[in-house]
Design a protein around this motif. Sequence first.
Motif, PDB file in Angstrom:
ATOM      1  N   LEU A  91     -61.314 107.364  43.568  1.00 20.39           N
ATOM      2  CA  LEU A  91     -60.051 106.830  43.746  1.00 20.39           C
ATOM      3  C   LEU A  91     -59.016 107.196  42.900  1.00 20.39           C
ATOM      4  N   ARG A  92     -59.474 107.108  41.581  1.00 16.39           N
ATOM      5  CA  ARG A  92     -58.424 107.564  40.482  1.00 16.39           C
ATOM      6  C   ARG A  92     -58.099 109.111  40.700  1.00 16.39           C
ATOM      7  N   ALA A  93     -59.124 109.903  40.985  1.00 12.98           N
ATOM      8  CA  ALA A  93     -59.012 111.462  40.898  1.00 12.98           C
ATOM      9  C   ALA A  93     -57.940 111.725  42.296  1.00 12.98           C
ATOM     10  N   ALA A  94     -57.925 110.734  43.207  1.00 13.86           N
ATOM     11  CA  ALA A  94     -57.005 111.028  44.391  1.00 13.86           C
ATOM     12  C   ALA A  94     -55.651 110.487  44.136  1.00 13.86           C
ATOM     13  N   GLY A  95     -55.644 109.986  43.165  1.00 15.13           N
ATOM     14  CA  GLY A  95     -54.004 109.528  42.541  1.00 15.13           C
ATOM     15  C   GLY A  95     -53.997 107.883  43.039  1.00 15.13           C
ATOM     16  N   ILE A  96     -55.184 106.969  43.233  1.00 18.20           N
ATOM     17  CA  ILE A  96     -54.977 105.770  43.627  1.00 18.20           C
ATOM     18  C   ILE A  96     -55.015 104.768  42.190  1.00 18.20           C
ATOM     19  N   ASP A  97     -54.378 104.195  41.993  1.00 19.05           N
ATOM     20  CA  ASP A  97     -54.488 102.996  40.961  1.00 19.05           C
ATOM     21  C   ASP A  97     -55.126 101.813  41.321  1.00 19.05           C
ATOM     22  N   TRP A  98     -56.401 102.030  41.237  1.00 17.77           N
ATOM     23  CA  TRP A  98     -57.515 100.955  41.596  1.00 17.77           C
ATOM     24  C   TRP A  98     -57.807 100.046  40.420  1.00 17.77           C
ATOM     25  N   ASN A  99     -57.633  98.949  40.721  1.00 18.23           N
ATOM     26  CA  ASN A  99     -57.850  98.047  39.559  1.00 18.23           C
ATOM     27  C   ASN A  99     -57.967  96.562  40.126  1.00 18.23           C
ATOM     28  N   PRO A 100     -59.148  96.186  40.845  1.00 20.86           N
ATOM     29  CA  PRO A 100     -59.215  94.899  41.312  1.00 20.86           C
ATOM     30  C   PRO A 100     -59.389  93.908  40.477  1.00 20.86           C
ATOM     31  N   LEU A 101     -59.376  94.024  39.065  1.00 18.24           N
ATOM     32  CA  LEU A 101     -59.488  92.976  37.959  1.00 18.24           C
ATOM     33  C   LEU A 101     -58.059  92.562  37.742  1.00 18.24           C
ATOM     34  N   LEU A 102     -57.134  93.221  37.907  1.00 19.05           N
ATOM     35  CA  LEU A 102     -55.664  93.067  37.737  1.00 19.05           C
ATOM     36  C   LEU A 102     -54.777  92.841  38.897  1.00 19.05           C
ATOM     37  N   ASP A 103     -55.152  93.363  39.997  1.00 21.03           N
ATOM     38  CA  ASP A 103     -54.306  93.649  41.361  1.00 21.03           C
ATOM     39  C   ASP A 103     -55.119  92.454  42.464  1.00 21.03           C
ATOM     40  N   GLY A 104     -54.419  91.457  42.594  1.00 25.85           N
ATOM     41  CA  GLY A 104     -55.019  90.363  43.512  1.00 25.85           C
ATOM     42  C   GLY A 104     -55.061  90.807  44.847  1.00 25.85           C
ATOM     43  N   ASN A 105     -54.103  91.770  45.524  1.00 19.77           N
ATOM     44  CA  ASN A 105     -54.678  92.464  46.744  1.00 19.77           C
ATOM     45  C   ASN A 105     -55.775  93.092  46.991  1.00 19.77           C
ATOM     46  N   GLN A 106     -56.084  94.048  45.941  1.00 21.01           N
ATOM     47  CA  GLN A 106     -57.159  94.969  45.852  1.00 21.01           C
ATOM     48  C   GLN A 106     -58.661  94.132  45.578  1.00 21.01           C
ATOM     49  N   ALA A 107     -58.450  92.924  44.953  1.00 20.26           N
ATOM     50  CA  ALA A 107     -59.613  92.254  44.868  1.00 20.26           C
ATOM     51  C   ALA A 107     -59.974  91.363  46.171  1.00 20.26           C
ATOM     52  N   ALA A 108     -58.811  90.869  46.867  1.00 20.25           N
ATOM     53  CA  ALA A 108     -59.194  90.240  48.074  1.00 20.25           C
ATOM     54  C   ALA A 108     -59.749  91.217  49.094  1.00 20.25           C
ATOM     55  N   GLY A 109     -59.199  92.696  49.122  1.00 22.25           N
ATOM     56  CA  GLY A 109     -59.785  93.420  49.870  1.00 22.25           C
ATOM     57  C   GLY A 109     -61.240  94.008  49.622  1.00 22.25           C
ATOM     58  N   LEU A 110     -61.471  93.928  48.405  1.00 22.34           N
ATOM     59  CA  LEU A 110     -63.026  94.139  47.891  1.00 22.34           C
ATOM     60  C   LEU A 110     -63.899  93.124  48.304  1.00 22.34           C
ATOM     61  N   ILE A 111     -63.392  91.780  48.244  1.00 24.09           N
ATOM     62  CA  ILE A 111     -64.206  90.667  48.729  1.00 24.09           C
ATOM     63  C   ILE A 111     -64.397  90.763  50.384  1.00 24.09           C
ATOM     64  N   ILE A 112     -63.391  90.836  51.170  1.00 28.33           N
ATOM     65  CA  ILE A 112     -63.609  91.301  52.505  1.00 28.33           C
ATOM     66  C   ILE A 112     -64.587  92.404  52.758  1.00 28.33           C
ATOM     67  N   LEU A 113     -64.308  93.488  52.214  1.00 28.46           N
ATOM     68  CA  LEU A 113     -65.003  94.542  52.426  1.00 28.46           C
ATOM     69  C   LEU A 113     -66.524  94.256  52.179  1.00 28.46           C
ATOM     70  N   ALA A 114     -67.088  93.569  51.096  1.00 29.73           N
ATOM     71  CA  ALA A 114     -68.296  93.291  50.784  1.00 29.73           C
ATOM     72  C   ALA A 114     -68.889  92.125  51.568  1.00 29.73           C
ATOM     73  N   ALA A 115     -68.233  91.154  51.821  1.00 30.02           N
ATOM     74  CA  ALA A 115     -68.633  90.182  52.574  1.00 30.02           C
ATOM     75  C   ALA A 115     -68.900  90.800  54.116  1.00 30.02           C
ATOM     76  N   ALA A 116     -68.027  91.501  54.698  1.00 30.32           N
ATOM     77  CA  ALA A 116     -68.156  92.129  56.012  1.00 30.32           C
ATOM     78  C   ALA A 116     -69.416  92.829  56.149  1.00 30.32           C
ATOM     79  N   TRP A 117     -69.648  93.568  54.916  1.00 31.62           N
ATOM     80  CA  TRP A 117     -70.949  94.591  54.897  1.00 31.62           C
ATOM     81  C   TRP A 117     -71.984  94.054  55.190  1.00 31.62           C
ATOM     82  N   LYS A 118     -72.105  92.631  54.176  1.00 23.11           N
ATOM     83  CA  LYS A 118     -73.357  91.973  54.285  1.00 23.11           C
ATOM     84  C   LYS A 118     -73.623  91.382  55.723  1.00 23.11           C
ATOM     85  N   GLN A 119     -72.479  90.997  56.598  1.00 27.00           N
ATOM     86  CA  GLN A 119     -72.584  90.362  57.974  1.00 27.00           C
ATOM     87  C   GLN A 119     -73.187  91.546  58.882  1.00 27.00           C
ATOM     88  N   ILE A 120     -72.644  92.600  58.767  1.00 28.94           N
ATOM     89  CA  ILE A 120     -72.798  93.544  59.925  1.00 28.94           C
ATOM     90  C   ILE A 120     -74.126  93.906  60.454  1.00 28.94           C
TER      91      ILE A 120
END
Length: 293
Positions: free
Chosen positions: A140-169
């Motif tokens: 993600l960083r190599a693609a130029g995406i500033d990825w840091n869910p520890l500081l960005d609340g929207n990224q952290a929320a997206g990460l939670i949704i992604l992990a929880a959805a994967w668990k239930q699939i």
Amino acid sequence: MQKQAIFQSKLLPYALVAPQLAIVLIFFYWPALQAVIQSFLLQDAFGLSTSFVWFDNYIELFKDPAYFEAVVRTFFFSFAIAISSLSFALLLAVMADKPLRGSMLYRTLLIWPYAVAPPVVGVLWIFMLHPSLGVISRYLRAAGIDWNPLLDGNQAAGLIILAAAWKQISYNFLFFLAGLQAIPKSVFEAAAIDGARPMRRFWTVTFPLLSPTIFFLLVVNIVYAFFDTFGIIDTMTRGGPGTSTVTLVYKVYSDGLLGGNLGSSAAQSVVLMIMVIVLTGIQFRFVERKVTY
């Protein structure tokens, strides 16, 4: 002619049901009753004295803006997790239902993730998407995406949704696959003879006949998002950054165990239980009307 079970003793049926009833009473109804009682009490900081305060805990709770933020966040998380997990599971089930080589291995591998506990799911995803140590984060960083869910609340929320959805699939996949296999092949053949293309056959034949399964899974997934995502949130973000991933169930834990406010925590758990009951009732009252049995 229907066969009926005949017991030698009138007490035997009750004895067989007694262990299950004892488990429900001890581990569900008794804690629920204790939570209701605790919601009307107020303890001092050291837990040495307790006073009866009637509805003061509820009044203070509904005056707290942070609580309403958690309510909105929980509903957003629930619908995002339910819709994403149901969509991907249905797509995978449709693909797995086709006569493909190695389909049994494919189906088995798709079911495996359901055996993973929610805290383990959180650890796995944080290892992959940790801003410093994550394998995927490097790309993600190599693609130029500033990825840091520890500081960005929207990224952290997206990460939670992604992990929880994967668990239930996996859970959803299992039921969708069973539902697809229960549909008679003659229905699809008749639709194909009428000239319906695959996409049209899916929306006019497959999807309506799967509506009972979809309705059942919708209720289960929303309840899952309300309660079972606690382990994922606790291991991945602990409600942070700030309060961007604090849901109702995590707020019950943080205010009660970490904050020591047992009265408010108990009141929150009672309100959460009422919310889930009302939401489930609304689903059965209105959504079930569109279900084709």
